[in-house]
Write a protein that holds these residues in place. Structure first.
Motif, PDB file in Angstrom:
ATOM      1  N   UNK A 128       0.835  -1.202   0.000  1.00  0.00           N
ATOM      2  CA  UNK A 128       0.000   0.000   0.000  1.00  0.00           C
ATOM      3  C   UNK A 128       0.872   1.255   0.000  1.00  0.00           C
ATOM      4  N   UNK A 129       1.931   1.255   0.803  1.00  0.00           N
ATOM      5  CA  UNK A 129       2.846   2.393   0.833  1.00  0.00           C
ATOM      6  C   UNK A 129       3.487   2.602  -0.544  1.00  0.00           C
ATOM      7  N   UNK A 130       3.909   1.510  -1.160  1.00  0.00           N
ATOM      8  CA  UNK A 130       4.530   1.605  -2.491  1.00  0.00           C
ATOM      9  C   UNK A 130       3.528   2.164  -3.494  1.00  0.00           C
ATOM     10  N   UNK A 131       2.289   1.708  -3.433  1.00  0.00           N
ATOM     11  CA  UNK A 131       1.243   2.186  -4.341  1.00  0.00           C
ATOM     12  C   UNK A 131       1.002   3.676  -4.142  1.00  0.00           C
ATOM     13  N   UNK A 132       0.909   4.122  -2.892  1.00  0.00           N
ATOM     14  CA  UNK A 132       0.691   5.537  -2.610  1.00  0.00           C
ATOM     15  C   UNK A 132       1.877   6.383  -3.070  1.00  0.00           C
ATOM     16  N   UNK A 133       3.081   5.875  -2.868  1.00  0.00           N
ATOM     17  CA  UNK A 133       4.257   6.614  -3.301  1.00  0.00           C
ATOM     18  C   UNK A 133       4.295   6.723  -4.821  1.00  0.00           C
ATOM     19  N   UNK A 134       4.011   5.623  -5.510  1.00  0.00           N
ATOM     20  CA  UNK A 134       3.992   5.656  -6.978  1.00  0.00           C
ATOM     21  C   UNK A 134       2.931   6.622  -7.492  1.00  0.00           C
ATOM     22  N   UNK A 135       1.753   6.663  -6.854  1.00  0.00           N
ATOM     23  CA  UNK A 135       0.699   7.591  -7.251  1.00  0.00           C
ATOM     24  C   UNK A 135       1.154   9.033  -7.022  1.00  0.00           C
ATOM     25  N   UNK A 136       1.826   9.302  -5.937  1.00  0.00           N
ATOM     26  CA  UNK A 136       2.339  10.641  -5.651  1.00  0.00           C
ATOM     27  C   UNK A 136       3.356  11.066  -6.708  1.00  0.00           C
ATOM     28  N   UNK A 137       4.279  10.165  -7.039  1.00  0.00           N
ATOM     29  CA  UNK A 137       5.298  10.511  -8.028  1.00  0.00           C
ATOM     30  C   UNK A 137       4.667  10.723  -9.411  1.00  0.00           C
ATOM     31  N   UNK A 138       3.682   9.923  -9.789  1.00  0.00           N
ATOM     32  CA  UNK A 138       3.011  10.091 -11.082  1.00  0.00           C
ATOM     33  C   UNK A 138       2.274  11.427 -11.123  1.00  0.00           C
ATOM     34  N   UNK A 139       1.619  11.781 -10.035  1.00  0.00           N
ATOM     35  CA  UNK A 139       0.906  13.057  -9.970  1.00  0.00           C
ATOM     36  C   UNK A 139       1.886  14.217 -10.056  1.00  0.00           C
ATOM     37  N   UNK A 140       2.995  14.095  -9.389  1.00  0.00           N
ATOM     38  CA  UNK A 140       4.007  15.155  -9.401  1.00  0.00           C
ATOM     39  C   UNK A 140       4.588  15.343 -10.802  1.00  0.00           C
ATOM     40  N   UNK A 141       4.862  14.228 -11.474  1.00  0.00           N
ATOM     41  CA  UNK A 141       5.380  14.324 -12.851  1.00  0.00           C
ATOM     42  C   UNK A 141       4.345  14.913 -13.792  1.00  0.00           C
ATOM     43  N   UNK A 142       3.076  14.564 -13.589  1.00  0.00           N
ATOM     44  CA  UNK A 142       1.998  15.070 -14.458  1.00  0.00           C
ATOM     45  C   UNK A 142       1.801  16.567 -14.256  1.00  0.00           C
ATOM     46  N   UNK A 143       2.088  17.075 -13.077  1.00  0.00           N
ATOM     47  CA  UNK A 143       1.926  18.502 -12.811  1.00  0.00           C
ATOM     48  C   UNK A 143       3.118  19.295 -13.335  1.00  0.00           C
ATOM     49  N   UNK A 144       4.121  18.642 -13.824  1.00  0.00           N
ATOM     50  CA  UNK A 144       5.272  19.336 -14.364  1.00  0.00           C
ATOM     51  C   UNK A 144       6.403  19.487 -13.410  1.00  0.00           C
ATOM     52  N   UNK A 145       6.290  18.898 -12.252  1.00  0.00           N
ATOM     53  CA  UNK A 145       7.375  18.945 -11.292  1.00  0.00           C
ATOM     54  C   UNK A 145       8.507  18.060 -11.751  1.00  0.00           C
ATOM     55  N   UNK A 146       9.655  18.279 -11.141  1.00  0.00           N
ATOM     56  CA  UNK A 146      10.799  17.466 -11.499  1.00  0.00           C
ATOM     57  C   UNK A 146      10.640  16.072 -10.928  1.00  0.00           C
TER      58      UNK A 146
END
Length: 151
Positions: A128-146
């Motif tokens: 679950x932690x890995x899934x939440x972290x992956x979702x956070x990183x995908x959202x961050x990349x989609x917003x244009x963050x590094x």
């Protein structure tokens, strides 16, 4: 008719430590012990909580602690004594021993299942932690963050 025989506070039946004057003396002694030298106060509190064990019981506790064993309650000592002596009937003694062995095997199996379940729950938490972290990183990349920097 006497009032002391009907008064539960007068004969100490209400409290296991005895009637009121004894309790007040004990409390006063504990308070004074804490005022003058706190280890004695702590020892008095421990003695009171332990149920006023006799000096011989305290010696037995010291012997068990010196031998490296852990202290055993009076109930556990009585249970062990009841299980260690023979009932006089060999068939019953064999039956009792086999049942105790079966219960011990069940306890060990249940303990192993408990460990396996704890490992399973830990793995679920990690997933679950890995899934939440992956979702956070995908959202961050989609917003244009590094994304993560490479060295």
């Amino acid at each position: 008719m006497s009032t002391t025989s009907t008064n539960p506070w007068g004969n100490g039946r209400v409290c296991r430590s005895g009637p009121f004057p004894r309790r007040s003396i004990e409390i006063g002694a504990i308070v004074l012990a804490f005022i003058y030298w706190w280890p004695i106060g702590l020892a008095l509190v421990a003695w009171k909580v332990a149920g006023y064990p006799a000096l011989s019981e305290l010696r037995g506790l010291g012997d068990r602690l010196r031998e490296g064993g852990r202290p055993v309650s009076r109930f556990a000592q009585a249970f062990e004594a009841a299980n260690s002596r023979s009932s006089g009937n060999a068939a019953f003694d064999d039956y009792r021993r086999s049942e105790l062995d079966r219960l011990e095997a069940q306890r060990r199996a249940l303990q192993e299942e408990s460990r396996a379940f704890a490992a399973f729950v830990e793995e679920l938490k990690r997933a679950k932690d890995r899934e939440q972290f992956d979702a956070f990183m995908a959202k961050r990349r989609a917003e244009g963050g590094e994304g993560p920097r490479t060295v």
